[in-house]
Structures are given as structure tokens and as C-alpha cells.
Motif scaffolding. Structure first.
Motif, PDB file in Angstrom:
ATOM      1  N   PHE A 170    -103.963  11.678  61.407  1.00 35.18           N
ATOM      2  CA  PHE A 170    -105.042  10.981  62.111  1.00 35.18           C
ATOM      3  C   PHE A 170    -104.421   9.849  62.903  1.00 35.18           C
ATOM      4  O   PHE A 170    -103.824   8.959  62.301  1.00 35.18           O
ATOM      5  CB  PHE A 170    -106.079  10.428  61.134  1.00 35.18           C
ATOM      6  CG  PHE A 170    -106.875  11.488  60.428  1.00 35.18           C
ATOM      7  CD1 PHE A 170    -107.902  12.153  61.081  1.00 35.18           C
ATOM      8  CD2 PHE A 170    -106.587  11.811  59.113  1.00 35.18           C
ATOM      9  CE1 PHE A 170    -108.641  13.129  60.432  1.00 35.18           C
ATOM     10  CE2 PHE A 170    -107.326  12.791  58.460  1.00 35.18           C
ATOM     11  CZ  PHE A 170    -108.350  13.442  59.114  1.00 35.18           C
ATOM     12  N   THR A 208    -109.493  15.974  53.120  1.00 36.26           N
ATOM     13  CA  THR A 208    -108.925  16.485  54.367  1.00 36.26           C
ATOM     14  C   THR A 208    -108.602  17.970  54.234  1.00 36.26           C
ATOM     15  O   THR A 208    -108.889  18.764  55.140  1.00 36.26           O
ATOM     16  CB  THR A 208    -107.674  15.672  54.760  1.00 36.26           C
ATOM     17  OG1 THR A 208    -108.045  14.293  54.847  1.00 36.26           O
ATOM     18  CG2 THR A 208    -107.116  16.133  56.089  1.00 36.26           C
ATOM     19  N   ALA A 241    -101.870  12.559  57.090  1.00 41.35           N
ATOM     20  CA  ALA A 241    -102.826  12.695  55.983  1.00 41.35           C
ATOM     21  C   ALA A 241    -102.449  13.876  55.101  1.00 41.35           C
ATOM     22  O   ALA A 241    -102.635  13.844  53.900  1.00 41.35           O
ATOM     23  CB  ALA A 241    -104.244  12.860  56.515  1.00 41.35           C
ATOM     24  N   THR A 260    -112.150   4.830  58.683  1.00 39.72           N
ATOM     25  CA  THR A 260    -110.999   5.729  58.544  1.00 39.72           C
ATOM     26  C   THR A 260    -110.569   5.877  57.086  1.00 39.72           C
ATOM     27  O   THR A 260    -109.654   6.621  56.786  1.00 39.72           O
ATOM     28  CB  THR A 260    -109.789   5.222  59.359  1.00 39.72           C
ATOM     29  OG1 THR A 260    -109.377   3.953  58.840  1.00 39.72           O
ATOM     30  CG2 THR A 260    -110.135   5.078  60.826  1.00 39.72           C
ATOM     31  N   GLU A 265    -116.101  16.273  44.551  1.00 40.12           N
ATOM     32  CA  GLU A 265    -116.686  15.263  43.667  1.00 40.12           C
ATOM     33  C   GLU A 265    -118.189  15.465  43.453  1.00 40.12           C
ATOM     34  O   GLU A 265    -118.995  14.585  43.750  1.00 40.12           O
ATOM     35  CB  GLU A 265    -116.439  13.854  44.223  1.00 40.12           C
ATOM     36  CG  GLU A 265    -114.961  13.529  44.363  1.00 40.12           C
ATOM     37  CD  GLU A 265    -114.754  12.070  44.670  1.00 40.12           C
ATOM     38  OE1 GLU A 265    -115.416  11.229  44.036  1.00 40.12           O
ATOM     39  OE2 GLU A 265    -113.934  11.765  45.549  1.00 40.12           O
ATOM     40  N   GLN A 312    -118.630  15.640  49.538  1.00 38.33           N
ATOM     41  CA  GLN A 312    -118.675  14.327  48.896  1.00 38.33           C
ATOM     42  C   GLN A 312    -119.867  13.533  49.446  1.00 38.33           C
ATOM     43  O   GLN A 312    -120.611  12.917  48.706  1.00 38.33           O
ATOM     44  CB  GLN A 312    -117.355  13.614  49.226  1.00 38.33           C
ATOM     45  CG  GLN A 312    -117.047  12.402  48.414  1.00 38.33           C
ATOM     46  CD  GLN A 312    -115.591  11.939  48.644  1.00 38.33           C
ATOM     47  OE1 GLN A 312    -114.853  12.505  49.455  1.00 38.33           O
ATOM     48  NE2 GLN A 312    -115.190  10.928  47.924  1.00 38.33           N
ATOM     49  N   ASN A 333    -107.350   8.172  45.442  1.00 38.92           N
ATOM     50  CA  ASN A 333    -108.144   7.949  46.658  1.00 38.92           C
ATOM     51  C   ASN A 333    -107.215   7.941  47.860  1.00 38.92           C
ATOM     52  O   ASN A 333    -106.205   7.245  47.882  1.00 38.92           O
ATOM     53  CB  ASN A 333    -108.873   6.603  46.595  1.00 38.92           C
ATOM     54  CG  ASN A 333    -109.929   6.559  45.489  1.00 38.92           C
ATOM     55  OD1 ASN A 333    -109.997   5.595  44.736  1.00 38.92           O
ATOM     56  ND2 ASN A 333    -110.738   7.584  45.395  1.00 38.92           N
ATOM     57  N   GLY A 334    -107.551   8.748  48.849  1.00 38.91           N
ATOM     58  CA  GLY A 334    -106.749   8.773  50.064  1.00 38.91           C
ATOM     59  C   GLY A 334    -105.588   9.749  50.006  1.00 38.91           C
ATOM     60  O   GLY A 334    -104.789   9.829  50.937  1.00 38.91           O
ATOM     61  N   ALA A 335    -105.473  10.519  48.920  1.00 41.95           N
ATOM     62  CA  ALA A 335    -104.340  11.445  48.785  1.00 41.95           C
ATOM     63  C   ALA A 335    -104.431  12.613  49.762  1.00 41.95           C
ATOM     64  O   ALA A 335    -103.418  13.239  50.077  1.00 41.95           O
ATOM     65  CB  ALA A 335    -104.268  11.968  47.353  1.00 41.95           C
ATOM     66  N   GLY A 336    -105.656  12.920  50.221  1.00 36.22           N
ATOM     67  CA  GLY A 336    -105.794  14.000  51.194  1.00 36.22           C
ATOM     68  C   GLY A 336    -106.695  15.144  50.744  1.00 36.22           C
ATOM     69  O   GLY A 336    -106.807  16.159  51.434  1.00 36.22           O
ATOM     70  N   SER A 354    -110.782   6.912  53.043  1.00 41.44           N
ATOM     71  CA  SER A 354    -111.349   7.984  52.225  1.00 41.44           C
ATOM     72  C   SER A 354    -112.540   7.436  51.444  1.00 41.44           C
ATOM     73  O   SER A 354    -112.719   6.224  51.330  1.00 41.44           O
ATOM     74  CB  SER A 354    -110.293   8.503  51.248  1.00 41.44           C
ATOM     75  OG  SER A 354    -110.040   7.547  50.242  1.00 41.44           O
ATOM     76  N   HIS A 375    -112.643  13.034  40.112  1.00 46.31           N
ATOM     77  CA  HIS A 375    -111.766  12.017  39.545  1.00 46.31           C
ATOM     78  C   HIS A 375    -111.879  11.970  38.031  1.00 46.31           C
ATOM     79  O   HIS A 375    -111.217  11.185  37.379  1.00 46.31           O
ATOM     80  CB  HIS A 375    -112.082  10.645  40.144  1.00 46.31           C
ATOM     81  CG  HIS A 375    -111.615  10.527  41.552  1.00 46.31           C
ATOM     82  ND1 HIS A 375    -110.281  10.552  41.888  1.00 46.31           N
ATOM     83  CD2 HIS A 375    -112.278  10.413  42.710  1.00 46.31           C
ATOM     84  CE1 HIS A 375    -110.160  10.452  43.199  1.00 46.31           C
ATOM     85  NE2 HIS A 375    -111.365  10.370  43.730  1.00 46.31           N
ATOM     86  N   ASN A 378    -111.870   4.891  48.698  1.00 47.91           N
ATOM     87  CA  ASN A 378    -111.374   3.614  49.223  1.00 47.91           C
ATOM     88  C   ASN A 378    -112.492   2.803  49.881  1.00 47.91           C
ATOM     89  O   ASN A 378    -112.467   1.576  49.856  1.00 47.91           O
ATOM     90  CB  ASN A 378    -110.226   3.860  50.203  1.00 47.91           C
ATOM     91  CG  ASN A 378    -108.910   4.090  49.472  1.00 47.91           C
ATOM     92  OD1 ASN A 378    -108.566   3.349  48.556  1.00 47.91           O
ATOM     93  ND2 ASN A 378    -108.188   5.123  49.857  1.00 47.91           N
TER      94      ASN A 378
HETATM   95  N1  LIG Z   1    -111.372  10.416  60.405  1.00 50.89           N
HETATM   96  C1  LIG Z   1    -110.277   9.792  59.956  1.00 50.89           C
HETATM   97  N2  LIG Z   1    -109.620   8.918  60.731  1.00 50.89           N
HETATM   98  C2  LIG Z   1    -108.500   8.311  60.303  1.00 50.89           C
HETATM   99  N3  LIG Z   1    -107.965   8.489  59.081  1.00 50.89           N
HETATM  100  C3  LIG Z   1    -108.577   9.344  58.259  1.00 50.89           C
HETATM  101  C4  LIG Z   1    -109.768  10.049  58.642  1.00 50.89           C
HETATM  102  N4  LIG Z   1    -110.144  10.835  57.602  1.00 50.89           N
HETATM  103  C5  LIG Z   1    -109.241  10.639  56.621  1.00 50.89           C
HETATM  104  N5  LIG Z   1    -108.301   9.754  56.998  1.00 50.89           N
HETATM  105  C6  LIG Z   1    -107.148   9.313  56.203  1.00 50.89           C
HETATM  106  O1  LIG Z   1    -106.534  10.448  55.640  1.00 50.89           O
HETATM  107  C7  LIG Z   1    -106.063  10.174  54.320  1.00 50.89           C
HETATM  108  C8  LIG Z   1    -106.629  11.188  53.358  1.00 50.89           C
HETATM  109  O2  LIG Z   1    -108.033  10.971  53.234  1.00 50.89           O
HETATM  110  P1  LIG Z   1    -108.979  11.912  52.373  1.00 50.89           P
HETATM  111  O3  LIG Z   1    -110.363  11.587  52.722  1.00 50.89           O
HETATM  112  O4  LIG Z   1    -108.528  13.332  52.520  1.00 50.89           O
HETATM  113  O5  LIG Z   1    -108.638  11.403  50.889  1.00 50.89           O
HETATM  114  P2  LIG Z   1    -109.232  11.891  49.473  1.00 50.89           P
HETATM  115  O6  LIG Z   1    -108.072  12.430  48.701  1.00 50.89           O
HETATM  116  O7  LIG Z   1    -110.384  12.775  49.675  1.00 50.89           O
HETATM  117  O8  LIG Z   1    -109.667  10.499  48.800  1.00 50.89           O
HETATM  118  P3  LIG Z   1    -110.983  10.100  47.913  1.00 50.89           P
HETATM  119  O9  LIG Z   1    -110.617  10.420  46.493  1.00 50.89           O
HETATM  120  O10 LIG Z   1    -111.056   8.623  48.069  1.00 50.89           O
HETATM  121  O11 LIG Z   1    -112.157  10.818  48.433  1.00 50.89           O
HETATM  122  C9  LIG Z   1    -106.477   8.731  54.024  1.00 50.89           C
HETATM  123  O12 LIG Z   1    -105.371   7.898  54.265  1.00 50.89           O
HETATM  124  C10 LIG Z   1    -107.574   8.457  55.008  1.00 50.89           C
HETATM  125  O13 LIG Z   1    -107.608   7.080  55.332  1.00 50.89           O
END
Ligand SMILES: Nc1ncnc2c1ncn2[C@@H]1O[C@H](COP(=O)(O)OP(=O)(O)OP(=O)(O)O)[C@@H](O)[C@H]1O
Ligand SMILES: [Mg+2]
Length: 509
Positions: free
Chosen positions: A17, A48, A22, A401, A171, A90, A42-45, A403, A203, A406
């Protein structure tokens, strides 16, 4: 199909991103009749990966194969649905102003002679609701009037309506009570047994161990381990997720029954929409836990105290001073903060930065005192954010931006830097990863030690037992008991919450 044949195989998935990675070469396979968990902080991806699988966003590179056929990079949600892939997100996708029935049959509303056939709509919606145990729900109920857990189940019913061969859950249990979550997990197991391939994100470790056949662990966008669930213990799974050992999850000993007058004093509070009058006292330095089943009135109680919904009757005092009822702004001025269960409601401001979203609540405080410099303010904000292990490149990045988990941390941080002395938390660790949970518990313990009065509503009983000094149990809008946490057990609390009768007594009384 032979068991060796994956329904979905992705390999070398990459996604960035605006330059920030990501996903980094993620590979995994989903098989029919298997629950595959996707774990990570949180934020692991995790989300995504899911959004790429469902065609909500495009991958930068990598292969995506369904039933042996490669899918193009330019995918749409409609195309993945047609390929038999369904997802429960989610952030729920239901339209709040429409009825459950209309949401369930969106895009395929039954009609006769070009006119909506209401009878058949009802009937078909009923059948779908039945599949998720909501047979008793009136399909014409408007979604915004349903409790969070019911909305979640309607969402599941909607996805099942497409008869998908792959179902992805991001989740799904965060808004559910223990027993609701249990019944959803049983439904997921049944889908698995019927040959559906399931991808499951949560989680809650115990859920993964309960229904997972296999788990893939992401850290900073890359797969750190992928193996059968039985090869993991809770400790090794946590270690794979966070890359370090999580120290004791509940670091805080219960406080030594801090004497003194109540900082928060609630008398005869009847939240909006009925319920019974509830009294409670929380002294400075104390954490009061609130337990109860779904619909017991826990959120309503907090919202009534805060004035988010004006209560029918009753009084709230902070430090002996009456708080005008029903006006959140006055509550904040009086020193009460509420972290609501619904993240969206108390509003992140998506176009503002992470730092600005945190300092928003304390701006008034700065103005009033006129002393705290902007520098000191931002220092305090950064300190709180650092303590929450926020996964963000920079605190100046837009909060949108982040997750899901976060974003939740940002909302909590907002109250932590503000001027309040009474904090009401509704499901504070919903969607928050295990490492951050441990730190949040430490934070709540520290706040109590600093003299805050804290009320925590949680459906997760181990959390209440670990955090609270006393636990108030609600049932059907009434307080049915208050137990010192040191003497409480999960079984005892559950019994009290479901029957209203304490352990050792029988129901005849
Ligand atoms: N639209 C976006 N623009 C910029 N960065 C993004 C965007 N979507 C996700 N990210 C970034 O991509 C990374 C992965 O995010 P993701 O939402 O996949 O995490 P997650 O594992 O689902 O976390 P959570 O457990 O908090 O839901 C994070 O660093 C997030 O900030
Ligand atoms: Mg996510």
C-alpha cells in the motif's frame, strides 16, 4: 475431487500500500473439509489476504488458483462469488436501514409480475435465518435495530445463501458472547464436515484450537509457519505470531480493596428501553468488571452512565458531584470516558492522522488549562501509542490505513491521554491481538494504580477474572450479583449470568 486437490491455492502473493509492504510472498492452500486458520498480530496482513481472495483488492503479484484454474489479477467480488467463494468480513456489509430479509436476498429479491413478492421474500429469508439458528427472528426487522451478534449471524446467513464451497471468516466472534460464539463455531464445524473449505481468522487462540485443522501464521506480511494445528501449543502459536514470548497475560494482582469514597457512584440507573434499576460504586484505583450474557444490558448500562443514551431514571455522581443525565459532553467534562463496543460510532476521523485521532478527546482539556503545550501533548500521545505497540509506519499516517485491531487501539489511546478519571470500557480487547491484549491489561492496571475508576464490560470471562477487583453480573437488565474476582470462577459467573442464582443455592428460592 481427490483430497490432495486444494480448492484454493495461492503462491507468492505480494501486496504493498503506497510503497509499504503488506504481504510478502504469501503462499497457502485451502482444502475441502478443512478449517484453515490464519493467525497473526494486528496489521500482520490477514485481512489483506482475505480481500485479495475475495477480489476486493488486487494483488501486486503472485498466483491465485481455484480448482486448478489460475485466476486473473483483475478480479471482482462478483467473479469470486461466482467461483464459489464467500466471505464474512471484519466490518459487516449489511445495509443498516434495510430489513434482514432484504439484506439476505439482495440482488435476488423474488418478484411476481415485476412486483416484489413479499410473501416469498419472507419465506426465503426465514429459511436462510433458520440455517444460522435465527428461526425466531422476524425477517422484516430493520438491521440497525438488531444487536451486534444477531447482525453477525444475519451476515453469515447471507453468505451461506450463495451455497459457497469456500467460506472465509474474518474475526466473526468478536461481537459475540461466549455461547453465541460457541454456536457459530459449531455451525462452522458442520460446514467443514459438509465438505466446505473454511478460512478462519480470530484473535482468540482457544477458538483456533477448537476448530482449526491447520494454521498459517503471518508476521509482518510474511508466513512464519504453516502446519497442522496439533503441532502447536498456545505458547508456540503465540511465539510464531509475535516473534517473542508474551509475558504473563494478566500482570496485575487485585488491588487491596482500596478504602475510601466512590469516585463513580451510580444509583437507581434504569437505562433506556426498560431494564431494572442498577446501583454501583467504583472507587479510585478499582476495576469493576461487568459480566452477563448477550442482551443482559451491559452495553446499555455503560451507555446510560455516560449519557450516550439518556437513562429513564437514576443518578450518576463523579467524586460526589451530580453529572447531568443524558449528555455525553457533560459526562466528559465531569470526567467520564466511554469506549463503546461499536468502533465506528464514537468515530475515528478517517481523514485525520493517527496522532490527531488520539489527541482529539483531550483538546478541550488543553484549551481549558491552557498550560499543556502542543509538544508535551504530542509527547504524551506518542508515549501511549508506543505502549500499545501500534503497527504503523508513522503516527502522521491517516488512521484509515490501519488494520481493524490497530484502529481499536487508537480509540483506546484517545481516552488514555484525555482528562477523564472514570473510564468505561465496552469489550476493549475486541479484535485486539494477544500481544497487545497483554499490554492493554497492563495499561488498565496502571491506570487503576494511578487512581482511575474503571468499569470493564467483557464477554470474555478469563479477561474479567484477570483484570477486575469485583465482578458485577447482569441478567435481563438486572444486577443479579457482585463477586470479588478473587473468589469468582468462570463456571460460577456463567451460572449466575444464565440463571441469576449463585452457586450452592438452588433455583427454588
Ligand atoms: N487501504 C490501506 N491503505 C494503506 N495501508 C493499508 C490499507 N489496508 C491495509 N493496510 C496496511 O496493511 C497491513 C496489513 O493490514 P491488515 O488489515 O491485512 O492486517 P490484519 O492482519 O487483518 O490486522 P487486524 O488483526 O488488526 O485486523 C497493515 O500495516 C495496514 O496498515
Ligand atoms: Mg483484519
Amino acid at each position: 475431487m481427490t483430497p490432495a486437490e486444494p480448492v484454493i491455492a495461492v503462491s507468492g502473493l505480494c501486496k504493498a500500500f503506497s510503497g509499504k509492504v503488506a504481504l510478502d510472498e504469501v503462499s497457502m492452500e485451502l482444502r475441502a473439509g478443512e478449517v484453515h486458520c490464519l493467525a497473526g498480530e494486528n496489521g500482520a496482513g490477514k485481512s489483506t489476504v482475505i480481500r485479495i481472495l475475495t477480489g476486493a483488492i488486487r494483488r501486486d503479484s503472485g498466483e491465485y488458483v481455484v480448482d486448478g484454474r489460475p485466476l486473473p489479477v483483475s478480479l471482482t467480488p462478483a467473479a469470486t462469488r461466482a467461483a464459489g467463494i464467500g466471505a464474512v468480513y471484519q466490518e459487516l456489509s449489511l445495509l443498516p436501514h434495510l430489513s434482514a430479509a432484504e439484506n439476505l436476498l439482495m440482488g435476488r429479491l423474488p418478484s411476481r409480475g415485476g412486483v416484489l413478492d413479499r410473501g416469498r421474500l419472507r419465506e426465503q429469508a426465514r429459511a436462510r435465518l433458520d440455517r444460522v439458528g435465527l428461526g425466531g427472528l422476524d425477517p422484516s426487522t430493520v438491521v440497525s435495530e438488531l444487536p451486534a451478534a444477531t447482525r453477525q449471524l444475519v451476515e453469515v446467513a447471507k453468505v451461506l445463501g450463495d451455497e459457497p464451497r469456500v467460506i472465509i471468516f474474518d474475526e466473526p466472534t468478536t461481537a459475540l458472547s461466549g455461547s453465541e460464539a460457541e454456536s457459530l463455531l459449531r455451525r462452522i464445524s458442520a460446514l467443514r464436515d459438509a465438505g466446505v473449505a473454511v478460512l478462519y481468522v480470530s484473535h482468540r487462540l482457544e477458538e483456533m484450537f477448537e476448530i482449526g485443522d491447520r494454521v498459517t501464521v503471518l508476521r509482518d506480511g510474511a508466513v512464519t509457519r504453516s502446519a497442522e494445528m496439533v503441532e502447536f501449543t498456545e505458547d508456540t502459536l503465540i511465539a510464531a505470531m509475535v516473534g517473542r514470548d508474551v509475558e504473563e497475560l494478566y500482570p496485575r494482582g487485585t488491588s487491596a480493596g482500596n478504602e475510601g469514597a466512590a469516585l463513580l457512584r451510580v444509583r437507581g440507573l434504569r437505562p433506556r428501553g426498560g431494564g431494572h434499576a442498577v446501583d454501583l460504586d467504583v472507587r479510585a484505583g478499582e476495576v469493576l468488571g461487568v459480566a452477563g450474557l448477550l442482551g443482559a444490558g451491559r452495553s446499555e448500562l455503560l451507555r446510560g452512565i455516560f449519557g450516550a443514551d439518556p437513562p429513564e431514571s437514576g443518578t450518576v455522581e463523579v467524586d460526589g458531584k451530580r453529572v447531568p443525565p443524558g449528555r455525553p459532553a457533560d459526562s466528559v467534562r465531569a470526567g467520564i470516558g466511554l469506549l463503546s463496543e461499536d468502533r465506528k460510532e464514537l468515530g475515528l476521523l478517517p481523514e485525520l492522522s493517527i496522532r490527531e485521532n488520539v489527541s482529539v478527546a483531550s483538546l478541550r482539556g488543553i484549551g481549558r488549562r491552557g498550560l499543556l503545550s502542543a509538544r508535551r501533548e504530542s509527547g504524551a500521545v506518542d508515549e501511549v501509542l508506543d505502549g500499545m505497540r501500534l503497527r504503523a509506519g508513522s503516527y502522521d499516517a491517516p488512521v484509515s490505513t490501519l488494520s481493524g485491531g490497530n484502529q481499536q487501539k487508537v480509540l483506546i489511546a484517545r481516552w488514555l491521554v484525555s482528562d477523564v478519571r472514570v473510564l468505561l470500557f465496552d469489550e476493549p480487547t475486541k479484535g485486539v491481538d494477544v500481544g497487545a491484549k497483554a499490554e492493554l491489561y497492563t495499561l488498565i492496571g496502571d491506570l487503576a494504580a494511578r487512581g482511575f475508576a474503571i468499569v470493564v464490560v467483557s464477554s470474555y470471562l478469563p479477561e474479567l477474572l484477570g483484570l477486575a477487583d469485583r465482578i458485577l453480573v447482569l441478567r435481563a437488565g438486572a444486577a443479579v450479583g457482585e463477586v470479588p474476582a478473587a473468589e469468582a470462577t468462570e463456571e460460577g459467573l456463567l451460572r449466575l449470568a444464565s440463571t441469576g442464582v449463585p452457586e450452592g443455592e438452588n433455583g427454588a428460592a
